[in-house]
Design a protein around this motif. Structure first.
Motif, short mmCIF file in Angstrom:
data_model
loop_
_atom_site.label_atom_id
_atom_site.label_comp_id
_atom_site.label_asym_id
_atom_site.label_seq_id
_atom_site.Cartn_x
_atom_site.Cartn_y
_atom_site.Cartn_z
N PHE A 182 0.60 -1.07 0.00
CA PHE A 182 0.14 -0.09 0.03
C PHE A 182 1.08 1.35 0.12
O PHE A 182 1.78 1.42 0.77
N SER A 228 4.55 0.70 1.01
CA SER A 228 4.89 0.03 2.13
C SER A 228 4.37 -1.32 2.13
O SER A 228 3.06 -1.57 1.66
N TYR A 268 3.44 -5.54 3.49
CA TYR A 268 3.06 -6.20 4.47
C TYR A 268 3.05 -7.52 3.90
O TYR A 268 2.33 -7.64 3.00
N LEU A 288 1.01 -11.11 4.74
CA LEU A 288 0.09 -12.03 5.69
C LEU A 288 0.22 -13.39 5.51
O LEU A 288 -0.11 -14.00 4.40
N PHE A 289 0.76 -14.28 6.36
CA PHE A 289 0.65 -15.65 6.38
C PHE A 289 -0.62 -16.02 6.18
O PHE A 289 -1.30 -15.83 7.34
N VAL A 290 -0.95 -16.96 5.41
CA VAL A 290 -2.07 -17.66 5.36
C VAL A 290 -2.10 -19.09 5.15
O VAL A 290 -1.47 -19.48 4.40
N PRO A 291 -2.40 -20.00 6.39
CA PRO A 291 -1.82 -21.49 6.35
C PRO A 291 -2.65 -22.20 5.24
O PRO A 291 -2.18 -23.15 4.83
N ASN A 292 -3.74 -21.72 4.86
CA ASN A 292 -4.70 -22.47 3.90
C ASN A 292 -4.04 -22.57 2.57
O ASN A 292 -4.04 -23.53 1.84
N ALA A 350 -1.23 -25.01 3.07
CA ALA A 350 -1.68 -26.37 2.89
C ALA A 350 -2.35 -26.94 1.56
O ALA A 350 -1.85 -27.97 1.26
N PHE A 394 -11.39 -16.30 2.79
CA PHE A 394 -10.50 -15.52 3.88
C PHE A 394 -10.38 -13.96 3.31
O PHE A 394 -10.68 -13.10 4.02
N TYR A 407 -11.62 -11.02 5.23
CA TYR A 407 -10.66 -10.09 6.16
C TYR A 407 -9.80 -9.07 5.34
O TYR A 407 -9.07 -8.27 5.74
N LEU A 408 -9.73 -9.34 3.84
CA LEU A 408 -8.78 -8.44 2.98
C LEU A 408 -9.48 -7.82 2.07
O LEU A 408 -9.15 -7.47 0.95
#
Lengths: 268, 260
Positions: A45, A48, A50, A52-56, A59, A101, A105-106
């Motif tokens: 953004f 800058s 960032y 975000l780790f997403v385990p799905n 997996a 997700f 959330y995003l």
């Protein structure tokens, strides 16, 4: 290992490699970028970053690999192919949850309301979203895996020659004894070679004319000449063609000799 | 173990792992992270001046990233009910003017609230802001036209002030002919004036008869065309603030040329 399974493995490998180097999905605007990498969302953004780790996502990536590896390590049963398809379906479902997700959330509606040092900023900048190569490779992988599961990995019609076809083809360039020796070797039948003749129990397979003193133990013999073959069963003589002679020799050898291991059928 | 059993058990294990991962993602993958305030454009105040023309606020858009243009906006002065559109006066600078209210000169700070509109990478953006800024009272008094004939000095005082100013008197008024390096007249001591300048932008005339001044030396009673003159006019003024009066010395001067 069957060619169909190798194709499935190669597509899975291509999917894995492309997802390592390019995002599965991207959302791009002038100020905001979201990229779905195999470890999660990479977000930029206004310069800058960032992550975000997403385990799905991870997996789903691992499940796709597992799905391709299952038919390699478990070849005896068709359930291996079913399990491969099931695992890939789980990978697809995990990818769907990644997008749920994202929208939960995003979610990005093309505008941002951001706090600033003295208030807030409202920016509205249109964006584009698009899928990249990994999605298309995943779709192809899914199709091939489903095809393998439904056909037991037997959908490529080009097959290798059967043993008989191979032996009969070999006769055209070599002598019948060599062709029969090759076939016997493949079948795992024990035989002995005496003066250029093959002896299996009381059956002798010889080239050229019959020499009685050489075949004292043989009750039956098959003799090949350049043009035909002769079968002697102890009392009578039958004249056969060379191909018939080879077929007869192999079928007699299966009865008189002891076949070794039985060839394993993959994904039975 | 039959292949079917192996299949069912493996499927169940893989499903459970997938469910745990999905649950864990929603439970623990936090999408909340600190806002990056420094990269976002914001509005800051450059100056708030109370002048005779009114209250003038100057705002600047601080922009460290991106391709930003400012097109307008509005700002409101907290507690007064005054609101005004903002004029774009520079690439990232805006100005708003408000009618002078009596309380402005007695305030030390004011609150400004508003919205600046513009484009960011070619698309609309709005920057809301709330600022608290100190007020500067700006008073301008100067000498305008000067004429001198028959020993009579006529001068115009131009001024811009948000508060009333009382001119108590002038001291040591001097008019010098710069071309000849000689005095036209000079005066030693005080000259009571009692001129009241009302808030706003205006001008007032003052007439001084040089011959009637106390302690004055008059050398000439008219000016020569083509010569350059300098008028020194040190004055004592009282700024009449709503709460207090402040008396100060102010030296006005003007260089002027007659004719040509």
């Amino acid at each position: 290992m069957r060619l169909e399974v190798i194709i499935q493995l190669l597509i899975a490998l291509a999917f894995v490699l492309t997802w390592i180097f390019m995002p599965f999905w991207s959302l791009v605007s002038n100020i905001y970028i979201q990229k779905l990498t195999l470890l999660g969302f990479s977000i930029t953004f206004l310069g800058s970053n960032y992550f975000l780790f997403v385990p799905n996502a991870l997996a789903a990536f691992i499940y796709a690999i597992v799905s391709a590896v299952i038919p390699l390590v478990w070849r005896s049963s068709r359930y291996s192919l079913y399990l491969s398809l099931f695992t890939l379906s789980l990978a697809a479902m995990l990818l769907v949850t990644v997008f749920i997700f994202q929208s939960r959330y995003l979610y990005y509606g093309g505008y941002s309301i951001v706090p600033t040092a003295t208030g807030y900023t409202y920016i509205r900048i249109p964006y584009r979203t698009y899928f990249n190569a990994p999605l298309y490779l995943f779709a192809v992988l899914f199709a091939v895996t489903a095809l393998n599961a439904t056909t037991r990995a037997r959908w490529i019609m080009v097959r290798k020659l059967s043993l008989i076809e191979e032996a009969l083809t070999m006769v055209r360039v070599k002598d019948p004894i060599s062709a029969i020796r090759m076939a016997l070797g493949r079948l795992g039948i024990q035989y002995s070679v005496i003066n250029g003749s093959l002896v299996i129990g009381d059956l002798a397979i010889i080239m050229g004319g019959v020499e009685k003193e050489k075949l004292k133990d043989a009750k039956e013999y098959i003799s090949f000449t350049d043009k035909n073959s002769i079968y002697f069963d102890g009392s009578s003589i039958t004249e056969l063609s060379i191909e018939q002679g080879i077929l007869l020799a192999l079928s007699k050898a299966l009865i008189k000799g002891k076949p070794g291991r039985i060839e394993v059928v993959e994904y039975a | 173990m039959t292949p079917l059993k192996l299949f069912i058990i493996s499927s169940l294990i893989l499903t459970v792992i997938a469910l745990v991962v999905v649950y864990g993602a929603i439970q623990y993958a936090s999408s909340v992270h600190p806002a990056t305030m420094t990269v976002v454009p914001y509005v800051d105040v450059e100056g708030v001046n109370v002048t005779g023309e009114g209250l003038i606020i100057k705002l600047v858009v601080v922009n460290s990233t991106g391709n930003l243009t400012v097109t307008g906006g509005y700002a409101e002065i907290i507690g007064t009910g005054q609101s005004s559109p903002l004029r774009v006066v520079g690439p990232l600078t805006l100005e708003g003017t408000y009618i002078l209210l009596p309380q402005y000169v007695s305030m030390s700070t004011i609150g400004i609230r508003g919205l600046v509109s513009g484009t960011f990478y070619g698309d609309p953006m709005y920057i809301g802001f709330y600022l608290v800024a100190p007020i500067h009272v700006v008073i301008n008094v100067g000498v305008g036209d000067v004429t001198y004939s028959n020993c009579l000095l006529n001068l115009t005082l131009t001024y811009s002030t948000p508060i009333p100013i009382l001119i108590n008197g002038a001291a040591n008024v001097t008019l010098v002919d710069d071309s000849e390096s000689q005095f036209v007249f000079f005066m030693i001591g005080n000259l009571p004036l009692h001129v009241l300048l009302m808030p706003g932008v205006n001008a007032t005339s003052i007439m001084i008869n040089a011959e009637e001044l106390p302690n004055v030396h008059v050398f000439q009673c008219s000016l020569v065309s083509g010569h350059t003159y300098t008028l020194y006019l040190p004055i004592t003024v009282t700024y009449i603030y709503p709460t207090t009066n402040v008396t100060a010395q102010l030296t006005l001067y003007r260089v002027f040329t007659i004719g040509g």
